[in-house]
Scaffold this motif. Structure first.
Motif, PDB file in Angstrom:
ATOM      1  N   UNK A 248      -7.678 -55.181  23.511  1.00 23.27           N
ATOM      2  CA  UNK A 248      -8.414 -53.923  23.339  1.00 23.27           C
ATOM      3  C   UNK A 248      -7.681 -52.727  23.940  1.00 23.27           C
ATOM      4  N   UNK A 249      -7.028 -52.922  25.059  1.00 18.68           N
ATOM      5  CA  UNK A 249      -6.393 -51.796  25.748  1.00 18.68           C
ATOM      6  C   UNK A 249      -4.893 -51.708  25.490  1.00 18.68           C
ATOM      7  N   UNK A 250      -4.255 -52.845  25.164  1.00 16.32           N
ATOM      8  CA  UNK A 250      -2.810 -52.862  24.999  1.00 16.32           C
ATOM      9  C   UNK A 250      -2.263 -51.868  23.995  1.00 16.32           C
ATOM     10  N   UNK A 251      -2.787 -51.818  22.750  1.00 18.90           N
ATOM     11  CA  UNK A 251      -2.236 -50.878  21.765  1.00 18.90           C
ATOM     12  C   UNK A 251      -2.305 -49.423  22.198  1.00 18.90           C
ATOM     13  N   UNK A 252      -3.410 -49.040  22.877  1.00 17.91           N
ATOM     14  CA  UNK A 252      -3.545 -47.658  23.323  1.00 17.91           C
ATOM     15  C   UNK A 252      -2.471 -47.292  24.337  1.00 17.91           C
ATOM     16  N   UNK A 253      -2.224 -48.187  25.294  1.00 18.15           N
ATOM     17  CA  UNK A 253      -1.228 -47.871  26.318  1.00 18.15           C
ATOM     18  C   UNK A 253       0.196 -48.053  25.794  1.00 18.15           C
ATOM     19  N   UNK A 280     -10.934 -47.390  18.311  1.00 19.32           N
ATOM     20  CA  UNK A 280     -11.959 -48.349  17.896  1.00 19.32           C
ATOM     21  C   UNK A 280     -11.899 -49.601  18.765  1.00 19.32           C
ATOM     22  N   UNK A 281     -10.673 -50.063  19.060  1.00 21.77           N
ATOM     23  CA  UNK A 281     -10.521 -51.252  19.898  1.00 21.77           C
ATOM     24  C   UNK A 281     -11.081 -51.017  21.297  1.00 21.77           C
ATOM     25  N   UNK A 282     -10.846 -49.825  21.858  1.00 23.06           N
ATOM     26  CA  UNK A 282     -11.368 -49.510  23.187  1.00 23.06           C
ATOM     27  C   UNK A 282     -12.894 -49.504  23.170  1.00 23.06           C
ATOM     28  N   UNK A 283     -13.476 -48.931  22.108  1.00 19.38           N
ATOM     29  CA  UNK A 283     -14.931 -48.915  21.995  1.00 19.38           C
ATOM     30  C   UNK A 283     -15.462 -50.346  21.827  1.00 19.38           C
ATOM     31  N   UNK A 284     -14.727 -51.168  21.065  1.00 20.88           N
ATOM     32  CA  UNK A 284     -15.110 -52.577  20.925  1.00 20.88           C
ATOM     33  C   UNK A 284     -15.111 -53.285  22.276  1.00 20.88           C
ATOM     34  N   UNK A 285     -14.162 -52.919  23.141  1.00 27.94           N
ATOM     35  CA  UNK A 285     -14.133 -53.507  24.478  1.00 27.94           C
ATOM     36  C   UNK A 285     -15.409 -53.166  25.235  1.00 27.94           C
ATOM     37  N   UNK A 286     -15.916 -51.943  25.034  1.00 33.11           N
ATOM     38  CA  UNK A 286     -17.162 -51.534  25.669  1.00 33.11           C
ATOM     39  C   UNK A 286     -18.354 -52.311  25.118  1.00 33.11           C
TER      40      UNK A 286
END
Length: 312
Positions: A248-253, A280-286
């Motif tokens: 979830x966080x890897x692609x953003x960073x 979207x992935x970060x929100x999915x993590x939430x």
């Protein structure tokens, strides 16, 4: 919109002289990114908001959950709610402006952008911090079980939570003020890598302990027991925790790393075009966090059902 998130979406705009090269690099069809509808952002944001709000309400309601561990989970839920609220606020704000429903002076729009961006940055930093704190708390619970209550006192937990919220607010303010500086991005990248390594080391150690327990039971030639099943389940859960965090966080960073290292490279500009997918992935993590950290507790699940049925 020329705030930090705008430059994260299109980092080549920070250098007008390199804009033509970036445009050429992003011209191929697969570099056009994904067309993610605003309705998906809104739907995921609402689901995350409701889930985490239920977790906070359940922890506050049940006195049996008033412990450092659940206070950290509560803070993580609040951080995830900030992710949802900031996402919803940004989407609604942009839609109202685009359709002419909301008319504001450019200076006011700029201030609103800064507030939303600061909320987003604060939620990112606090979420990562509380993920790390929960990992440390579980590590202490497993390896220092007899001394846990003397190590993780309520006073230390409160100081830890207050420090994280203060640091998140200060760091987000600095990020909004100096968002054009690569130094700020490097600090954010370094913080993410530190939290990733911390969680990786702690979870591998805990996973190793679980495997050791399984081998000890097997060497005694005993039939499968509830303890054995619990150890295996715990090991699998820890693996899932780290995997979801990285996915979830890897692609953003990685996106941030490319901004610093190759903002105008054709490959990098193609990767930048998928920024909305990373959000979207970060929100999915939430959305997933409450399922992993909170719903696995039988006591919390029972309280959640009570809260959902409004039986206060």
């Amino acid at each position: 919109r020329r705030g930090p998130l705008c430059l994260l979406r299109e980092p080549w705009n920070a250098s007008e002289g390199n804009q033509s090269n970036a445009t050429v690099g992003a011209s191929s069809s697969w570099c056009q990114g994904l067309d993610i509808p605003n309705e998906l952002f809104l739907a995921l944001g609402l689901v995350s908001l409701v889930e985490n709000l239920l977790v906070v309400a359940a922890i506050l309601k049940n006195k049996n959950l008033h412990s450092p561990t659940y206070y950290f989970i509560c803070c993580l839920a609040v951080s995830d709610m900030l992710v949802s609220i900031s996402n919803l606020a940004e989407m609604l704000f942009m839609l109202l402006l685009e359709h002419g429903v909301l008319v504001m002076r450019p200076s006011i729009v700029h201030h609103m952008d800064s507030v939303i961006d600061m909320l987003i940055c604060s939620s990112v930093v606090s979420s990562l911090s509380f993920l790390g704190v929960i990992a440390v708390d579980r590590y202490i619970t497993i390896f220092y079980a007899l001394r846990y209550h003397s190590i993780m006192t309520l006073q230390r937990a409160v100081v830890t939570m207050a420090s994280i919220w203060l640091a998140s607010t200060v760091s987000s303010t600095v990020l909004i003020t100096y968002y054009c500086s690569y130094t700020i991005l490097l600090c954010l990248i370094g913080f993410f890598l530190f939290m990733l390594v911390l969680m990786l080391v702690l979870y591998i150690h805990m996973f190793t302990l679980a495997r050791h327990h399984l081998h000890s039971i097997s060497s005694q030639q005993k039939p499968p027991t509830a303890h054995r099943g619990g150890s295996l389940k715990g090991a699998v859960t820890l693996t899932i925790l780290l995997g979801v965090f990285f996915i979830c966080w890897g692609p953003f960073f990685f996106h941030l790393i490319l901004i610093v290292t190759c903002p105008t490279n054709p490959f990098c500009t193609c990767f930048f075009s998928y920024f909305n997918l990373f959000l979207i992935l970060i929100i999915c993590n939430s959305v997933i966090d409450p399922l992993i950290y909170a719903f696995r507790s039988q006591e919390l699940r029972r309280t959640l059902r009570e809260v959902a049925m409004c039986s206060w």
